[in-house]
Motif scaffolding. Structure first.
Motif, PDB file in Angstrom:
ATOM      1  N   GLU A 163       0.829  -1.220   0.000  1.00 42.72           N
ATOM      2  CA  GLU A 163       0.000   0.000   0.000  1.00 42.72           C
ATOM      3  C   GLU A 163       0.856   1.260   0.000  1.00 42.72           C
ATOM      4  O   GLU A 163       0.351   2.361  -0.147  1.00 42.72           O
ATOM      5  CB  GLU A 163      -0.912   0.008   1.231  1.00 42.72           C
ATOM      6  N   ARG A 164       2.141   1.078   0.225  1.00 40.79           N
ATOM      7  CA  ARG A 164       3.104   2.185   0.307  1.00 40.79           C
ATOM      8  C   ARG A 164       2.726   3.172   1.402  1.00 40.79           C
ATOM      9  O   ARG A 164       2.663   4.378   1.188  1.00 40.79           O
ATOM     10  CB  ARG A 164       3.254   2.868  -1.057  1.00 40.79           C
ATOM     11  N   THR A 165       2.425   2.611   2.582  1.00 41.85           N
ATOM     12  CA  THR A 165       2.117   3.447   3.729  1.00 41.85           C
ATOM     13  C   THR A 165       2.943   2.974   4.921  1.00 41.85           C
ATOM     14  O   THR A 165       3.438   1.848   4.942  1.00 41.85           O
ATOM     15  CB  THR A 165       0.633   3.369   4.123  1.00 41.85           C
ATOM     16  N   TYR A 180       6.817  16.508  -4.591  1.00 37.65           N
ATOM     17  CA  TYR A 180       6.019  15.671  -3.676  1.00 37.65           C
ATOM     18  C   TYR A 180       5.131  16.471  -2.718  1.00 37.65           C
ATOM     19  O   TYR A 180       4.400  15.891  -1.937  1.00 37.65           O
ATOM     20  CB  TYR A 180       6.955  14.766  -2.863  1.00 37.65           C
ATOM     21  N   ASP A 212       0.863  16.850   2.309  1.00 43.93           N
ATOM     22  CA  ASP A 212       0.553  15.992   1.169  1.00 43.93           C
ATOM     23  C   ASP A 212       0.995  14.545   1.377  1.00 43.93           C
ATOM     24  O   ASP A 212       0.741  13.691   0.538  1.00 43.93           O
ATOM     25  CB  ASP A 212       1.219  16.565  -0.086  1.00 43.93           C
ATOM     26  N   MET A 213       1.705  14.304   2.477  1.00 43.92           N
ATOM     27  CA  MET A 213       2.219  12.951   2.724  1.00 43.92           C
ATOM     28  C   MET A 213       1.537  12.296   3.924  1.00 43.92           C
ATOM     29  O   MET A 213       1.913  11.192   4.315  1.00 43.92           O
ATOM     30  CB  MET A 213       3.729  13.017   3.002  1.00 43.92           C
ATOM     31  N   LEU A 217      -1.711  10.685   5.560  1.00 39.79           N
ATOM     32  CA  LEU A 217      -3.032  10.131   5.261  1.00 39.79           C
ATOM     33  C   LEU A 217      -3.938  10.184   6.484  1.00 39.79           C
ATOM     34  O   LEU A 217      -5.150  10.332   6.364  1.00 39.79           O
ATOM     35  CB  LEU A 217      -2.893   8.679   4.784  1.00 39.79           C
ATOM     36  N   GLN A 221      -6.165   5.183   6.426  1.00 40.27           N
ATOM     37  CA  GLN A 221      -5.060   4.538   5.691  1.00 40.27           C
ATOM     38  C   GLN A 221      -5.256   4.661   4.184  1.00 40.27           C
ATOM     39  O   GLN A 221      -4.500   4.083   3.415  1.00 40.27           O
ATOM     40  CB  GLN A 221      -5.002   3.050   6.060  1.00 40.27           C
ATOM     41  N   ILE A 227      -5.885   6.765   0.452  1.00 31.90           N
ATOM     42  CA  ILE A 227      -5.490   8.009  -0.215  1.00 31.90           C
ATOM     43  C   ILE A 227      -6.705   8.916  -0.362  1.00 31.90           C
ATOM     44  O   ILE A 227      -6.599  10.132  -0.247  1.00 31.90           O
ATOM     45  CB  ILE A 227      -4.845   7.681  -1.580  1.00 31.90           C
ATOM     46  N   ARG A 249       2.157   8.526   3.768  1.00 29.09           N
ATOM     47  CA  ARG A 249       2.197   7.968   2.417  1.00 29.09           C
ATOM     48  C   ARG A 249       3.642   7.957   1.905  1.00 29.09           C
ATOM     49  O   ARG A 249       4.289   9.002   1.844  1.00 29.09           O
ATOM     50  CB  ARG A 249       1.339   8.832   1.490  1.00 29.09           C
ATOM     51  N   CYS A 250       4.104   6.784   1.544  1.00 31.77           N
ATOM     52  CA  CYS A 250       5.435   6.664   0.941  1.00 31.77           C
ATOM     53  C   CYS A 250       5.292   6.545  -0.579  1.00 31.77           C
ATOM     54  O   CYS A 250       4.188   6.448  -1.108  1.00 31.77           O
ATOM     55  CB  CYS A 250       6.152   5.432   1.487  1.00 31.77           C
ATOM     56  N   ARG A 251       6.416   6.586  -1.247  1.00 34.11           N
ATOM     57  CA  ARG A 251       6.460   6.367  -2.700  1.00 34.11           C
ATOM     58  C   ARG A 251       7.438   5.232  -2.982  1.00 34.11           C
ATOM     59  O   ARG A 251       8.244   4.885  -2.139  1.00 34.11           O
ATOM     60  CB  ARG A 251       6.933   7.643  -3.416  1.00 34.11           C
TER      61      ARG A 251
END
Ligand code: ZN
Length: 466
Positions: free
Chosen positions: A111-113, A164, A169-170, A172, A189, A191, A219-221
């Motif tokens: 999920e890139r979280t 970014y 913005d990062m 959640l 959790q 977006i 939130r990661c990338r």
């Protein structure tokens, strides 16, 4: 009961109540508090009656409930890397440090979280998610000390906002504790979530005045495999503007930093006793660090060659190794060289990019009218419209500071600029808030503060007078 606690208890029932509820282990008193530095950029120490080191949200809730009952002020501390006196305390305050709430609770690579407690140090988070093939894109000079909770409370910006966004913005979801101890668990959790007001935003950027952030979902990338970086020299501001558009378009979404250094800053960081050497000649008015995370070198070099052919840039050096990449970033990051001319005043303002050249000229003209010996080392996250000044006028007095502040802040009013791009307001910029916010906006801020913290116990006096 230790003697220190006994003494404190006689005159301070709130300390006794905190101790009874939380235990000795959570409380620090007297020299254990006052021997701690008030900030990593500061030379003074913390003044406070007690410093709390809770380990859990429940302990934070208990502490705030007790402080609320006693009308006791509480100042939350993360890594103390702030630059606007947002974490400054007084002798009667209680400090709530998040230093023990430093667990990374879950990493979800699919999920890139990531789920964290608020005392996690930014660099630890960056390095931990990297082991899972992820990137947490927030990055700033204080990475080795600043905490996620502090980043959230100030809506920190940094070096990669152009790609970014800011901390906001990062994030959640957040969990925060209100002044009366109520736990608001908004640990979303996903977006997307438009189910009513997005309450996390109340706590992001509010500098600890509306609640204490205890946990967050971030939130990661995906990690990038390349990080092409270059330094270019540019002959005019008009060309800078056109070069920004040229690279942003040419790099097909990969532009991740566009860091501008004025000539005087470049000279400062490439002249001894600075240890960095100049990769490009020192006689251009502007230098830009361009980074394109995830782009391949061929594309970047083609975009650069085109810019040279169109004479948007005058000279360029491309980092061909990790060592060279770090050397270029070291120039940009060596802001401390400005402290050679201490006392210095450091600024963080925001404005539309087309106004930048005239604004800087106006600031410098104002400083030169007021002072005989002026140095204004200028740099900025140009792509974000964010400038930093390191100003030395040979005088560190409060009067000199106010005169310099007027030169920097007052011209922003006419161009709709902001007295704070990314550092927040704290105590330092409080007198200038009305340059960037209307009376109606400030009144709404007061309404929010009054309804969430009716006794005004959370970080009192910061941002505005409630
Ligand atoms: Zn910055």
């Amino acid at each position: 009961m230790s003697e220190a606690v006994a003494n404190a208890t006689e005159e301070r029932p709130v300390v006794q109540a905190l101790r009874d509820a939380l235990g000795d282990d959570v409380l620090l008193l007297d020299q254990d508090v006052t021997s701690r530095g008030a900030g990593i950029w500061r030379s003074d120490n913390i003044a406070a009656r007690v410093l709390l080191r809770p380990r859990t949200t429940e302990e934070v809730s208990t502490a705030l409930r007790i402080c609320h009952e006693h009308g006791q002020s509480v100042v939350t501390h993360g890594g103390l890397t702030g630059l606007v006196e947002g974490g400054i305390t007084q002798a009667h305050d209680v400090v709530l440090s998040t230093e023990r709430m430093n667990a990374i609770e879950a990493i979800n690579p699919m999920e890139r979280t990531v789920v964290v407690q608020s005392g996690v140090v930014l660099q630890t988070l960056q390095e931990t998610v990297a082991e899972h093939g992820l990137m947490f894109p927030l990055d700033l000079g204080g990475r080795g000390s600043c905490t996620v909770g502090g980043n959230i409370s100030t809506n920190a910006g940094g070096n990669r906002v152009i790609r970014y966004g800011m901390t906001r913005d990062m994030v959640l979801g957040v969990e925060a504790v209100l002044a009366d101890g109520t736990v608001i668990s908004a640990m979303n959790q996903m977006i997307k979530n438009n189910a009513g007001y997005d309450l996390k935003h109340i706590f992001i950027g509010s500098e600890g005045t509306l609640g204490v952030v205890t946990r967050a979902v971030l939130r990661c990338r995906e990690a990038v495999s390349s990080q092409p970086t270059m330094l270019v020299a540019v002959e005019s501001f008009d060309k800078l503007l056109r070069f920004l558009k040229h690279v942003d378009g040419g790099l097909r979404g990969c532009l991740s930093a566009f860091e501008l250094m004025w000539h005087n800053f470049y000279e400062l960081v490439t002249t001894p006793p600075a240890t960095n050497t100049a990769p490009l000649p020192s006689d251009y008015p502007y230098y830009v660090l361009v980074e394109a995370m995830g782009a391949d070198d061929t594309l970047v070099e083609a975009v650069l060659t085109e810019a040279l052919e169109q004479e948007l840039i005058a000279d360029a050096v491309f980092a061909h190794s990790e060592a060279q990449r770090q050397q270029i970033w070291a120039l940009r990051d060596d802001v401390e060289q400005g402290f050679r001319y201490a006392p210095v005043f450091v600024f963080d303002v925001s404005l539309r990019i087309p106004f930048m050249e005239d604004y800087v000229a106006e600031v410098n003209a104002g400083l030169e009218r007021e002072f005989t010996e002026v140095r204004n080392f200028t740099l900025g996250h140009m792509g974000d419209g964010n400038l930093h000044f390191v100003v030395s006028v040979g005088d560190g007095s409060a009067e000199a500071r106010r005169a310099v502040e007027k030169c920097v802040y007052e011209p922003l009013a006419a161009i709709g600029g902001s007295v704070s791009a990314e550092h927040g307001v704290g105590l330092e910029k409080k007198p200038y808030l009305s340059i960037s916010r209307s009376p109606a906006e400030i009144e709404l801020m007061r309404t929010l503060k009054g309804s969430l913290d009716p006794k005004g116990i959370l970080n009192p006096g910061k941002i505005f007078d409630a």
